[in-house]
Scaffold this active site. Structure first.
Site, PDB file in Angstrom:
ATOM      1  N   LYS A 116       0.823  -1.220   0.000  1.00 45.40           N
ATOM      2  CA  LYS A 116       0.000   0.000   0.000  1.00 45.40           C
ATOM      3  C   LYS A 116       0.852   1.264   0.000  1.00 45.40           C
ATOM      4  O   LYS A 116       0.397   2.314  -0.463  1.00 45.40           O
ATOM      5  CB  LYS A 116      -0.936   0.012   1.217  1.00 45.40           C
ATOM      6  CG  LYS A 116      -1.752  -1.258   1.418  1.00 45.40           C
ATOM      7  CD  LYS A 116      -2.578  -1.664   0.218  1.00 45.40           C
ATOM      8  CE  LYS A 116      -2.962  -3.132   0.300  1.00 45.40           C
ATOM      9  NZ  LYS A 116      -3.403  -3.729  -0.955  1.00 45.40           N
ATOM     10  N   GLU A 201      -2.316   7.785   8.241  1.00 42.95           N
ATOM     11  CA  GLU A 201      -3.196   8.601   7.407  1.00 42.95           C
ATOM     12  C   GLU A 201      -4.150   9.378   8.287  1.00 42.95           C
ATOM     13  O   GLU A 201      -4.509   8.916   9.374  1.00 42.95           O
ATOM     14  CB  GLU A 201      -4.036   7.720   6.453  1.00 42.95           C
ATOM     15  CG  GLU A 201      -3.313   7.355   5.191  1.00 42.95           C
ATOM     16  CD  GLU A 201      -4.186   6.646   4.166  1.00 42.95           C
ATOM     17  OE1 GLU A 201      -5.358   6.325   4.469  1.00 42.95           O
ATOM     18  OE2 GLU A 201      -3.683   6.409   3.064  1.00 42.95           O
ATOM     19  N   HIS A 236     -15.675  -5.157   7.052  1.00 47.90           N
ATOM     20  CA  HIS A 236     -14.921  -5.193   5.801  1.00 47.90           C
ATOM     21  C   HIS A 236     -15.419  -6.252   4.834  1.00 47.90           C
ATOM     22  O   HIS A 236     -14.754  -6.569   3.845  1.00 47.90           O
ATOM     23  CB  HIS A 236     -13.417  -5.330   6.063  1.00 47.90           C
ATOM     24  CG  HIS A 236     -12.901  -4.255   6.971  1.00 47.90           C
ATOM     25  ND1 HIS A 236     -12.854  -2.934   6.588  1.00 47.90           N
ATOM     26  CD2 HIS A 236     -12.478  -4.291   8.246  1.00 47.90           C
ATOM     27  CE1 HIS A 236     -12.400  -2.199   7.594  1.00 47.90           C
ATOM     28  NE2 HIS A 236     -12.175  -3.000   8.614  1.00 47.90           N
ATOM     29  N   ARG A 293      -7.837  -7.867  -9.522  1.00 44.52           N
ATOM     30  CA  ARG A 293      -8.603  -9.066  -9.885  1.00 44.52           C
ATOM     31  C   ARG A 293      -9.982  -8.647 -10.389  1.00 44.52           C
ATOM     32  O   ARG A 293     -10.381  -7.492 -10.276  1.00 44.52           O
ATOM     33  CB  ARG A 293      -8.801  -9.928  -8.638  1.00 44.52           C
ATOM     34  CG  ARG A 293      -9.539  -9.160  -7.540  1.00 44.52           C
ATOM     35  CD  ARG A 293      -9.963 -10.002  -6.365  1.00 44.52           C
ATOM     36  NE  ARG A 293     -10.852  -9.263  -5.484  1.00 44.52           N
ATOM     37  CZ  ARG A 293     -10.472  -8.457  -4.485  1.00 44.52           C
ATOM     38  NH1 ARG A 293      -9.184  -8.268  -4.242  1.00 44.52           N
ATOM     39  NH2 ARG A 293     -11.358  -7.822  -3.749  1.00 44.52           N
TER      40      ARG A 293
HETATM   41  C1  MV4 Z   1      -9.609   4.489   5.629  1.00 42.15           C
HETATM   42  C2  MV4 Z   1     -10.797   4.911   6.256  1.00 42.15           C
HETATM   43  C3  MV4 Z   1     -10.852   6.208   6.720  1.00 42.15           C
HETATM   44  N1  MV4 Z   1      -9.783   7.016   6.576  1.00 42.15           N
HETATM   45  N2  MV4 Z   1      -8.587   5.347   5.489  1.00 42.15           N
HETATM   46  C4  MV4 Z   1     -10.754  -0.116   5.368  1.00 42.15           C
HETATM   47  C5  MV4 Z   1     -10.102  -1.218   4.601  1.00 42.15           C
HETATM   48  C6  MV4 Z   1      -8.992  -0.649   3.832  1.00 42.15           C
HETATM   49  N3  MV4 Z   1      -9.230  -0.943   2.456  1.00 42.15           N
HETATM   50  C7  MV4 Z   1      -9.017   0.805   4.091  1.00 42.15           C
HETATM   51  N4  MV4 Z   1     -10.146   1.079   4.924  1.00 42.15           N
HETATM   52  C8  MV4 Z   1     -10.435   2.330   5.351  1.00 42.15           C
HETATM   53  N5  MV4 Z   1      -9.460   3.240   5.179  1.00 42.15           N
HETATM   54  C9  MV4 Z   1      -8.684   6.574   5.965  1.00 42.15           C
HETATM   55  N6  MV4 Z   1      -7.645   7.400   5.851  1.00 42.15           N
HETATM   56  C10 MV4 Z   1     -11.835   4.001   6.395  1.00 42.15           C
HETATM   57  C11 MV4 Z   1     -11.650   2.697   5.951  1.00 42.15           C
HETATM   58  C12 MV4 Z   1     -12.763   1.830   6.156  1.00 42.15           C
HETATM   59  C13 MV4 Z   1     -13.456   1.286   5.085  1.00 42.15           C
HETATM   60  C14 MV4 Z   1     -13.095   1.528   3.774  1.00 42.15           C
HETATM   61  C15 MV4 Z   1     -13.778   0.966   2.736  1.00 42.15           C
HETATM   62  C16 MV4 Z   1     -14.855   0.150   2.997  1.00 42.15           C
HETATM   63  C17 MV4 Z   1     -15.230  -0.113   4.266  1.00 42.15           C
HETATM   64  C18 MV4 Z   1     -14.538   0.446   5.340  1.00 42.15           C
HETATM   65  C19 MV4 Z   1     -14.949   0.177   6.631  1.00 42.15           C
HETATM   66  C20 MV4 Z   1     -14.268   0.713   7.682  1.00 42.15           C
HETATM   67  C21 MV4 Z   1     -13.158   1.534   7.448  1.00 42.15           C
END
Ligand code: MV4
Length: 496
Positions: A116, A201, A236, A293
């Site tokens: 990442k 972040e 998630h 994917r």
């Molecule tokens: C975040 C966020 C808020 N702020 N990054 C969750 C999994 C990973 N793909 C990144 N994720 C998140 N990153 C920042 N800076 C909130 C999430 C997140 C989230 C993102 C997408 C779909 C569902 C989620 C559920 C909780 C938190």
């Protein structure tokens, strides 16, 4: 074009890939574990070979066994589906080394996007919006850590470089908690991925999850196929996805699509991929990660763009140019996907295992069910409990929701507990209907298993018993579905 393609997967996605292969006159080769010997996906293929063993690590994760089968039976290409080996750069490399086409991006792109920090740094340099943050060495210097966090501003999210899907993440509200959170995240990431690097972040509260479908070919062409909104998730795990996103204006859609294409071009992306963004209430969007994917939720894109993404994957993997240009792609109508899981909402969504009894999928105009099960299928502890995906298309979002609710009410699944009633409750929630979605929707809106107190199966059983001739299946259900008497107010089965 390929003559013979092996599908290194199981369940609904293996069935779905086999369908396109056969349409294209390509021989579909299936593989199966011991418990899957009689599975639908094996019969859906033209040939099937055993991966002796029961667990995923003994079977669908065994790249060596799969490549051996492919070589033995003259396979030209391998489609990995999603999960299992689909984002494993070593497997992609092994395929190339064996002279077999891996249907997906290059091993290098898979590896880089798995990191990442590399992904974020590359895209930030290309001008893709990223969340303000810091990816220096968090264990080297506690002072730098604190001052960088102060610059970003709290709340801070600590993320694992090798993470994704939420593993190894920590929200930090104040400086006093930062060092401990970083250490915990490092430990968790080290144990889970063998890579303890983390980065910081700014934490975006209650964002939407909006992702862009991208497609690249070997000739440098890249297009996007618009967005999917995937904000309705639990831990998630996505549950409901739709396209278009109710949050995007044409201007924002164009900007996000352009950002995704810029990202794809920056890394020489080929084949199907997804660029994930979070979108805040002010309309700011930030890159999250790239999924290298075909995704579970690809059908919503197929239903609004009228394109077969698996067919396009095969075209570009065979070296042909993309079968569509950006100008030819449009969004037509609205599609919603519900993931049907064998799980019990009343028991904390615990997987529900057993043998499927009566199993009747809804059908009708604009209704698609991608499934890998049938009556008699064993739902076991060995694999993901997702049974099927219900995808409905309407001219408008309202129509797509109506159709989905109608279809859910006619979905008969006996023998295991499912989330069908729960899905219905989400779709009929006023905030869902208003399109007010965010990633904490299910955590914040009380959609209880209480709605399923009278088992939905009881209504179905009652309907089936009241003179149900098996040949008339669901038309009979429809006719008898309006409950009366003491069960009337139970709310589990809603007739037309
Ligand atoms: C975040 C966020 C808020 N702020 N990054 C969750 C999994 C990973 N793909 C990144 N994720 C998140 N990153 C920042 N800076 C909130 C999430 C997140 C989230 C993102 C997408 C779909 C569902 C989620 C559920 C909780 C938190």
């Amino acid at each position: 074009m390929f003559k013979k393609v092996l599908i290194a997967n199981r369940g609904e996605i293996a069935v779905r890939i086999a369908a396109t292969l056969q349409e294209m006159g390509i021989t579909a080769v299936g593989v199966y574990s011991d418990p899957d010997r009689r599975a639908v996906h094996v019969r859906a293929c033209d040939e099937g070979y055993p991966l002796s063993g029961r667990t995923s690590s003994e079977t669908y994760l065994r790249g060596d066994k799969i490549i051996e089968i492919a070589k033995m039976h003259g396979v030209d290409a391998i489609h990995p589906g999603y999960g299992f080996l689909s984002e494993n750069e070593d497997f992609a490399q092994m395929c190339h080394d064996a002279g077999i086409t891996f249907i997906g991006p290059s091993p290098k792109v898979i590896r880089d996007m798995g990191d990442k920090i590399i992904a974020k740094t590359t895209f930030a340099a290309a001008g893709v919006p990223v969340v303000p943050g810091w990816s220096g060495d968090a264990s080297a210097d506690g002072k730098a850590l604190n001052s960088e966090a102060g610059r970003i501003g709290y709340p801070i999210l600590v993320k694992a470089a090798a993470g994704g899907g939420g593993k190894g993440m920590r929200v930090v509200e104040k400086e006093a908690d930062l060092a401990a959170a970083v250490e915990a995240a490092q430990r968790e990431a080290g144990a889970a991925f063998g890579d303890s690097r983390v980065f910081l972040e700014k934490y975006i509260t209650r964002p939407r999850h909006v992702e862009i479908q991208i497609f690249g070919d070997a000739h440098g062409n890249v297009v996007h196929l618009f967005e999917r909104e995937c904000s309705i998730q639990r831990r998630h795990q996505k549950i409901i996805e739709e396209s278009p996103s109710p949050a995007l204006t044409p201007e924002l859609r164009a900007k996000m699509g352009q950002a995704a294409v810029t990202a794809a071009k920056a890394i020489g992306y080929t084949n199907a991929g997804t660029v994930e963004f979070i979108l805040d209430p002010e309309g700011n969007f930030y890159f999250l990660e790239v999924n290298t994917r075909l995704q579970v939720e690809h059908p919503v894109t197929e239903l609004v763009t009228h394109r077969d993404l698996v067919r396009a994957q095969l075209h570009v993997a065979a070296g042909h140019p993309l079968p569509f240009s950006q100008d030819e792609l449009t969004q037509d109508g609205h599609a919603i996907e519900c993931r049907i899981y064998a799980e019990d909402p009343a028991r904390g969504f615990l997987p529900s295992i057993g043998t499927l009894g009566r199993y009747i999928e809804p059908r009708g105009p604009g209704i698609r069910v991608d499934s890998g099960v049938e009556q008699g299928s064993e739902v076991s502890v060995y694999y993901d409990p997702m049974l099927a995906k219900l995808i409905c298309r309407g001219r408008t979002r309202e129509e797509a929701i109506e159709k989905t609710v109608w279809a859910l009410d006619r979905y008969v699944i006996m023998g295991v507990t499912t989330n069908v009633a729960f899905l219905r409750d989400v779709l009929t929630h006023p905030e869902f209907q208003r399109g007010n979605l965010h990633t904490h929707f299910l955590a914040e809106h009380p959609i209880g298993p209480s709605t399923d107190e009278i088992p939905r199966d009881a209504w179905i059983a009652a309907a089936l018993l009241s003179g149900a001739a098996s040949s008339r299946g669901q038309s009979l259900l429809t006719a008898t579905a309006a409950p009366s008497g003491p069960w009337e107010s139970a709310g589990a089965w809603r007739g037309p």
